[in-house]
Scaffold this motif. Sequence first.
Motif, mmCIF file in Angstrom:
data_model
loop_
_atom_site.group_PDB
_atom_site.id
_atom_site.type_symbol
_atom_site.label_atom_id
_atom_site.label_comp_id
_atom_site.label_asym_id
_atom_site.label_seq_id
_atom_site.Cartn_x
_atom_site.Cartn_y
_atom_site.Cartn_z
ATOM 1 N N ALA A 324 149.365 69.271 8.231
ATOM 2 C CA ALA A 324 147.894 69.307 8.223
ATOM 3 C C ALA A 324 147.362 68.821 9.571
ATOM 4 O O ALA A 324 147.778 67.778 10.068
ATOM 5 N N PRO A 325 146.450 69.570 10.190
ATOM 6 C CA PRO A 325 145.981 69.228 11.541
ATOM 7 C C PRO A 325 145.241 67.903 11.629
ATOM 8 O O PRO A 325 145.169 67.311 12.692
ATOM 9 N N ASN A 326 144.683 67.416 10.518
ATOM 10 C CA ASN A 326 143.926 66.176 10.589
ATOM 11 C C ASN A 326 144.676 64.994 9.991
ATOM 12 O O ASN A 326 144.090 64.013 9.558
ATOM 13 N N VAL A 327 146.003 65.111 9.909
ATOM 14 C CA VAL A 327 146.802 63.959 9.509
ATOM 15 C C VAL A 327 146.850 62.989 10.689
ATOM 16 O O VAL A 327 147.249 63.354 11.790
ATOM 17 N N HIS A 332 152.986 63.380 13.650
ATOM 18 C CA HIS A 332 152.754 64.705 13.060
ATOM 19 C C HIS A 332 154.059 65.247 12.469
ATOM 20 O O HIS A 332 155.116 65.191 13.090
ATOM 21 N N GLN A 335 154.479 63.248 7.121
ATOM 22 C CA GLN A 335 153.900 62.892 5.830
ATOM 23 C C GLN A 335 154.560 63.666 4.682
ATOM 24 O O GLN A 335 154.768 64.864 4.765
ATOM 25 N N GLN A 383 146.934 61.360 3.919
ATOM 26 C CA GLN A 383 145.968 61.475 5.011
ATOM 27 C C GLN A 383 145.753 62.958 5.314
ATOM 28 O O GLN A 383 146.689 63.717 5.443
ATOM 29 N N GLY A 384 144.479 63.321 5.401
ATOM 30 C CA GLY A 384 144.153 64.710 5.668
ATOM 31 C C GLY A 384 143.309 65.277 4.551
ATOM 32 O O GLY A 384 143.167 64.686 3.477
ATOM 33 N N ASP A 385 142.724 66.430 4.789
ATOM 34 C CA ASP A 385 141.866 67.088 3.817
ATOM 35 C C ASP A 385 142.644 68.214 3.141
ATOM 36 O O ASP A 385 143.070 69.156 3.789
ATOM 37 N N PHE A 386 142.829 68.086 1.830
ATOM 38 C CA PHE A 386 143.593 69.087 1.098
ATOM 39 C C PHE A 386 142.724 69.779 0.052
ATOM 40 O O PHE A 386 143.110 69.978 -1.090
ATOM 41 N N GLY A 391 144.581 74.732 1.048
ATOM 42 C CA GLY A 391 144.901 73.318 1.172
ATOM 43 C C GLY A 391 144.867 72.581 -0.143
ATOM 44 O O GLY A 391 145.611 71.627 -0.352
#
Length: 392
Positions: A324-327, A332, A335, A383-386, A391
């Motif tokens: 995920a790009p916003n982790v 990177h 997770q 962490q991140g938007d799923f 997603g």
Amino acid sequence: MLTYHEVMSTDLGLLTTAAGKWDDMAGELRKVETRYGDSVQKITMGPDWSGVSVGVAQTSFAATRYEYSAAQIQAKAVESLLRDAHTQFADLKKRLESARDDAIKAGMTVSEQGTVAFDYAKLTPAERSAYHHDPDGQTTSRDAVNKWQQHINDRVKAVSEADHGVKIALGAVVVDSNKDAFGKGNDGTLNGFNADAQGDIEVYEARNAEDIATRINSGDKVSAADYAELDRSFRDNAKSTEFNQTFLNGMGAQNTLKFTNKLNDLAYQDDKTGKQTYLDLEKGLANSLSNAMQDPKSKFYKDFREQLKKAGVEKFDLAVAAEAPNVISRRHGEQQVRGYQSLITLMQSGDGYSAPFLHDLADDIRSAEDKKRGGDPNVWDLQGDFSGKNGG
């Protein structure tokens, strides 16, 4: 792929006839085993033979008698498989015959090759004339023909898929399991008869499905034919508790969760062109779980639930979470997700779950997250938007 004509014209009684011959064979092998034990093998048990050679002979003769016994087990298993096949085919053929009869009642003809057509012969001359001048009526008739043709084709396909399952079973039942070899028993022939032969077609289909799923899990090259076979196995055995419990028992909860994650990785990251194939398999896996976990009193249910309790809080790789790009705050690609998160994602692809399973699963998840039960309130944090179509 079988044809309509082959299904309708094949004499299924030959299967039970053959099954009877295999049963007779098992009886004859039993006689031979008894004679061998009372004559040839008995020589090594008497007081007149001693030394190293008698030890070698005892081992060799015991191995031969073992093969006579294994041959009986294999023969009885083949008999059972043939009777199982007869039962399946007879039921599926009746369904095809019923589909044909229903089509005829609906005003269709069905040829010996299974081709459906509108039965003009039943129309009066006036009706036939009106029909030729009624485009809407002709369209309705064509639609009806197509519907009945598909219905019959589906029934033929069901027989063909069952036939493929029988082929898998008959091919596997004659392979020596070597369950008593390598010092575990008297089996001294690595390519002999199968002492662990099973009489259920679904068991062999499940073992074959497990082999394909395991290779997918391992990242091995898996052919399109194997993917299609796994999909067929799930679809054809959706209501078979024997198949689904054997498959999941062989996989175990941990590898089952790895498998659903692998399918999602393939569908959404690694091979988007084949997305539907992987999502179909995920649906088959979800329904397999649903069918297998219906009886809370069964040993399988209790054992698999205990496995899920452990695997549910373990961490598993999942590309969509790692990439995920916003982790943030982690390197990177590192997770991971918890097993229960993968399990619930999987279950959304299926249906028909039993109330006891849903209640037990919810209780187990609460124990994993409830501090009062020794759980970790932060166990599901990622962490991140799923959210969103993919997603989520």
